[in-house]
Design a protein around this motif. Structure first.
Motif, short mmCIF file in Angstrom:
data_model
loop_
_atom_site.label_atom_id
_atom_site.label_comp_id
_atom_site.label_asym_id
_atom_site.label_seq_id
_atom_site.Cartn_x
_atom_site.Cartn_y
_atom_site.Cartn_z
N TRP A 205 0.82 -1.21 0.00
CA TRP A 205 0.00 0.00 0.00
C TRP A 205 0.85 1.26 0.00
O TRP A 205 0.33 2.37 0.07
CB TRP A 205 -0.93 0.00 1.21
CG TRP A 205 -1.97 -1.06 1.15
CD1 TRP A 205 -3.23 -0.97 0.64
CD2 TRP A 205 -1.85 -2.41 1.61
NE1 TRP A 205 -3.90 -2.15 0.76
CE2 TRP A 205 -3.07 -3.07 1.35
CE3 TRP A 205 -0.82 -3.14 2.22
CZ2 TRP A 205 -3.29 -4.41 1.68
CZ3 TRP A 205 -1.03 -4.47 2.54
CH2 TRP A 205 -2.26 -5.09 2.27
N ASP A 255 -0.54 -3.94 -4.81
CA ASP A 255 -1.02 -4.64 -3.62
C ASP A 255 -1.16 -6.13 -3.83
O ASP A 255 -1.68 -6.83 -2.98
CB ASP A 255 -2.36 -4.07 -3.16
CG ASP A 255 -3.50 -4.53 -4.03
OD1 ASP A 255 -3.28 -4.69 -5.23
OD2 ASP A 255 -4.60 -4.75 -3.49
N VAL A 335 -5.91 3.37 -4.05
CA VAL A 335 -6.11 1.97 -3.65
C VAL A 335 -7.14 1.30 -4.56
O VAL A 335 -6.96 0.16 -5.00
CB VAL A 335 -6.55 1.87 -2.18
CG1 VAL A 335 -7.02 0.46 -1.84
CG2 VAL A 335 -5.40 2.26 -1.26
N ASP A 359 -9.18 0.09 3.61
CA ASP A 359 -8.43 1.13 2.90
C ASP A 359 -9.34 1.99 2.04
O ASP A 359 -9.21 3.22 2.01
CB ASP A 359 -7.34 0.48 2.03
CG ASP A 359 -6.31 -0.24 2.86
OD1 ASP A 359 -5.51 0.44 3.53
OD2 ASP A 359 -6.30 -1.48 2.86
#
Length: 589
Positions: A205, A255, A335, A359
């Protein structure tokens, strides 16, 4: 003092916000008691095995940090190390502590919101809006839409990651605003913190965290939105980029462990991204019980559009007030884009997994924050009030549906965790058990052996379960050990460990060119069981417990009637079957 004057006091708003956080934190602990997430599963089993290797010196710190994937860091390993050595791997305790970290994140955001809104507290209506947003922030942070990381022990380090991110965003925003009394000290502190966050905590992240910070730093340097403390923000950014360069030197940054040529980029990428954004309005499973799945994409489009309009309005006004919500929006958007690139090939379901909620929801909180602030900046108009309360009501209703859904699902989740523990006690006997644990079979078996040997988690306080296949002794009737295992002749003897209260299981392999094998297990001269081992397959043979008779005799003979036509065509030496390993299966304590 008139009652309406009491509610507009900033201190009262802070107290109400803190009470909202406390309320949701208590409800969260009640939910954990109902779901009882006490099983170790997923990546934790692999990490436990690696932790044991690292402590034994057979795995280097660099390899332990690297993990062979994009999630390079040490926060997961650190919390697992603490749990193993201080609490004997108490998964439920760690999940309860996760709730405390979640509450801390919520409290930071609520306090920042109350501080940002204090200057505009003029009427009781203003006070009600501020309180409603505080309650919304607390509810979104604790929402059971993120249940997966509330019931997994790795949820604690991941929520600590979010705590570090939100804390850094808050301090960096304060530094840029010029409100810090000691900007030099704060700048140096953030420079050191940036290195720790990037190399230890951030993992995959990092790119979203760094992207959000750099975006706000650049914004603070532009003439139209210049910030008083802009120069002090350069040192933390430089430190962060230097640490990120070191991180980049070891591999990818998305990620998920994906390479550039496997990224899910297609014409559907924008639509999939909307599903990721929209998944923050509640648990997709709860939503789709009553509404079509495309509603989630529409919600994502609404979040994106209204957030963009509000940010542009804020920029047009010269970017007044706290810039923290812009950090949150930038982070959540990045994200969402990353999750789409990594998991978008699996369709909407791939980007709406519960583990991404923690997130993505930060972006939604930022959007709510900026929309309410911009609508309030229009003045006390009826239309603005309707829009604010309509948005908060819509979010509240959707997440109340999630709370209701998860409350009803919690007992079934408790049964699933009990099944996971049984699979662990049985040494993960097959692929179905590994699938239940959401782990590759080899990782699951390696992890549970460490749990058994070190008396961790469900094995804690049960020394009679402290046994492994290594405790089984070979007697006559066996060939010398080979790399793949050890060959049983026609008859072979084994001695089971008397101190072990678990069932011992032997895994045998018969080559494809052999006939099938009929294996008899005899104890004290009596036949105990018969197993047929088919060519080309690994089969399990139950040997039982040691009991009063620890000696076990295995008799292997060809079984041509159970052999496929294509097998048994080669000359077979005087061999029974290849023993590839032992495992143990224990009853629930």
């Amino acid at each position: 003092m008139h009652l309406s004057d009491y509610w507009v006091r900033p201190r009262v708003q802070i107290i109400v916000g803190a009470m909202a956080v406390l309320f949701f934190a208590i409800v969260h602990q009640v939910y954990l008691g109902r779901a009882h997430p006490d099983a170790l599963y997923m990546d934790s089993l692999r990490l436990l095995f690696q932790l044991d290797q690292w402590e034994a010196g057979t795995l280097s710190t660099l390899d332990f940090w690297g993990q062979g994937s994009s999630h390079r860091g040490f926060v997961n390993q650190l919390f697992l190390l603490i749990n193993v050595n201080l609490f004997h791997l108490d998964v439920l305790l760690i999940n309860r502590i996760t709730g405390l970290v979640t509450a801390t994140v919520a409290l930071i955001l609520v306090l920042a919101w109350c501080r940002d809104s204090s200057a505009a507290l003029g009427t009781r209506s203003d006070a009600l809006v501020v309180m409603a947003v505080s309650i919304t922030i607390a509810g979104l942070c604790h929402s059971w839409a993120g249940f997966e990381l509330f019931t997994l022990d790795l949820g604690l380090p991941l929520w600590v990651k979010n705590l570090c991110f939100v804390g850094f965003f808050s301090l960096h925003a304060r530094l840029l605003s010029g409100a810090s009394r000691h900007p030099h000290l704060l700048s140096a502190l953030l420079a050191l913190l940036a290195v720790v966050v990037v190399l230890v905590v951030g993992m995959g992240w990092n790119y979203a965290f760094i992207g959000a910070v750099l975006a706000l730093q650049v914004l603070s340097m532009l003439p139209a939105w210049r910030a008083p403390g802009r120069w002090y923000g350069l040192l933390p950014c430089g430190s962060m980029l230097a640490a990120f360069a070191l991180y980049l030197a070891s591999g990818t940054v998305t990620d998920a462990a994906v390479q550039a040529n496997t990224l899910a980029i297609s014409g559907e990428t924008p639509l999939i991204t909307l599903y990721a954004l929209g998944s923050t309005i509640g648990n997709p499973a709860a939503i789709t019980q009553r509404l079509p799945v495309w509603v989630i994409a529409v919600a994502g489009a609404g979040i994106l559009l209204t957030g963009l309009i509000a940010v542009l309005a804020w920029l047009r006004r010269g970017a007044p007030g706290s810039r923290l919500p812009i950090y949150l929006i930038a982070y959540g958007a990045l994200v969402a884009f990353s999750v789409t690139l990594a998991r978008g090939a699996d369709g909407p379901g791939g980007v709406m997994a519960s583990r991404y909620y923690m997130d993505l929801v930060l972006g939604l909180i930022g959007v709510v924050w900026i929309i309410v602030r911009e609508l309030r900046a229009l003045g006390s108009t009826r239309n603005a009030a309707v829009l604010v309360w309509g948005m908060l009501a819509a979010i509240g209703v959707m997440h109340l549906g999630t709370y209701y859904y998860e409350w009803r699902a919690a007992p079934y989740r408790a049964l699933a965790f009990a099944d996971m523990n049984r699979a662990l006690l049985n040494s993960v006997p097959d692929d179905n058990a590994a699938a239940l644990l959401q782990s590759p079979l080899s990782h699951a078996r390696q992890g549970v052996e460490i749990m058994r040997e070190r008396q961790l988690s469900i094995f804690d306080g049960h020394p009679e379960l402290r046994c492994s296949g290594a405790d089984v002794a070979f007697a006559q009737g066996w060939r010398k050990p080979e790399t793949q295992g050890r060959w049983l002749k026609t008859d072979g003897e084994l001695t089971l460990p008397k101190s072990c209260a678990c069932e011992v299981v032997a895994d045998f392999y018969v080559p494809k060119v052999f006939h099938a094998r009929r294996v008899e297990v005899r104890r004290a001269g009596q036949m105990q069981s018969v197993s047929i081992l088919l060519p080309g397959q690994t089969s399990s043979v139950e040997l039982g417990k040691a009991g009063t008779e620890a000696r076990v005799v295995l008799h292997a003979a060809p079984a041509p009637d159970r052999t496929p036509a294509e097998a048994g065509t080669a000359d077979e030496p005087e061999l029974g079957a290849l023993l590839t390993g032992f495992s143990v299966r224990c009853a629930v304590p």
